[in-house]
Scaffold this motif. Structure first.
Motif, PDB file in Angstrom:
ATOM      1  N   GLY A   1       0.767   7.773  -6.599  1.00 37.47           N
ATOM      2  CA  GLY A   1       0.016   8.889  -6.034  1.00 37.47           C
ATOM      3  C   GLY A   1      -1.442   8.570  -5.782  1.00 37.47           C
ATOM      4  N   VAL A   2      -1.811   7.308  -5.818  1.00 38.80           N
ATOM      5  CA  VAL A   2      -3.188   6.888  -5.571  1.00 38.80           C
ATOM      6  C   VAL A   2      -3.190   6.062  -4.291  1.00 38.80           C
ATOM      7  N   TRP A   3      -3.866   6.577  -3.261  1.00 36.37           N
ATOM      8  CA  TRP A   3      -3.844   5.882  -1.975  1.00 36.37           C
ATOM      9  C   TRP A   3      -5.051   4.977  -1.793  1.00 36.37           C
ATOM     10  N   TRP A   4      -6.167   5.292  -2.426  1.00 40.01           N
ATOM     11  CA  TRP A   4      -7.351   4.429  -2.334  1.00 40.01           C
ATOM     12  C   TRP A   4      -7.960   4.273  -3.719  1.00 40.01           C
ATOM     13  N   ASP A   5      -8.006   3.027  -4.142  1.00 33.69           N
ATOM     14  CA  ASP A   5      -8.568   2.670  -5.435  1.00 33.69           C
ATOM     15  C   ASP A   5      -9.258   1.326  -5.237  1.00 33.69           C
ATOM     16  N   ILE A   6     -10.259   1.016  -6.013  1.00 34.11           N
ATOM     17  CA  ILE A   6     -11.010  -0.223  -5.805  1.00 34.11           C
ATOM     18  C   ILE A   6     -10.134  -1.461  -6.008  1.00 34.11           C
ATOM     19  N   GLY A   7      -9.240  -1.439  -6.972  1.00 33.01           N
ATOM     20  CA  GLY A   7      -8.349  -2.576  -7.179  1.00 33.01           C
ATOM     21  C   GLY A   7      -7.341  -2.716  -6.056  1.00 33.01           C
ATOM     22  N   LEU A   8      -6.789  -1.604  -5.616  1.00 28.44           N
ATOM     23  CA  LEU A   8      -5.850  -1.613  -4.495  1.00 28.44           C
ATOM     24  C   LEU A   8      -6.549  -2.082  -3.232  1.00 28.44           C
TER      25      LEU A   8
ATOM     26  N   TRP B   1       0.830  -1.201   0.000  1.00 30.74           N
ATOM     27  CA  TRP B   1       0.000   0.000   0.000  1.00 30.74           C
ATOM     28  C   TRP B   1       0.870   1.259   0.000  1.00 30.74           C
ATOM     29  N   LEU B   2       1.911   1.251   0.839  1.00 36.60           N
ATOM     30  CA  LEU B   2       2.779   2.405   0.942  1.00 36.60           C
ATOM     31  C   LEU B   2       3.533   2.654  -0.369  1.00 36.60           C
ATOM     32  N   LEU B   3       4.123   1.607  -0.924  1.00 40.18           N
ATOM     33  CA  LEU B   3       4.884   1.766  -2.163  1.00 40.18           C
ATOM     34  C   LEU B   3       3.994   2.124  -3.340  1.00 40.18           C
ATOM     35  N   TRP B   4       2.796   1.551  -3.389  1.00 38.47           N
ATOM     36  CA  TRP B   4       1.859   1.884  -4.460  1.00 38.47           C
ATOM     37  C   TRP B   4       1.472   3.359  -4.378  1.00 38.47           C
TER      38      TRP B   4
END
Length: 65
Positions: A36-43, A28-31
């Motif tokens: 620059g996307v902290w919350w996404d449905i795939g993540l 999560w941190l590296l993504w």
């Protein structure tokens, strides 16, 4: 190699499951830093699966019987 002779096999298995929680946090941190996307449905889906398996597997194999 005989896997039955490994000492504390359940503790090792629980440790691998609990490591999924740490890996989910790092992912999560590296993504977030890279894209620059902290919350996404795939993540969110990947994190829920990793943390879920980490908690359930850790609790199941972490019990002392």
């Amino acid at each position: 190699m005989n896997l039955e002779n490994i000492p504390d096999q359940k503790k090792m298995t629980a440790g691998f499951y609990y490591s999924l929680i740490i890996l989910a946090g790092l992912f999560w941190l590296l993504w977030g830093l890279k894209f620059g996307v902290w919350w996404d449905i795939g993540l969110y889906a990947v994190l829920v699966v990793m943390v879920g398996f980490g908690l359930i597997g850790g609790f199941v194999y972490g019990k002392q019987s």
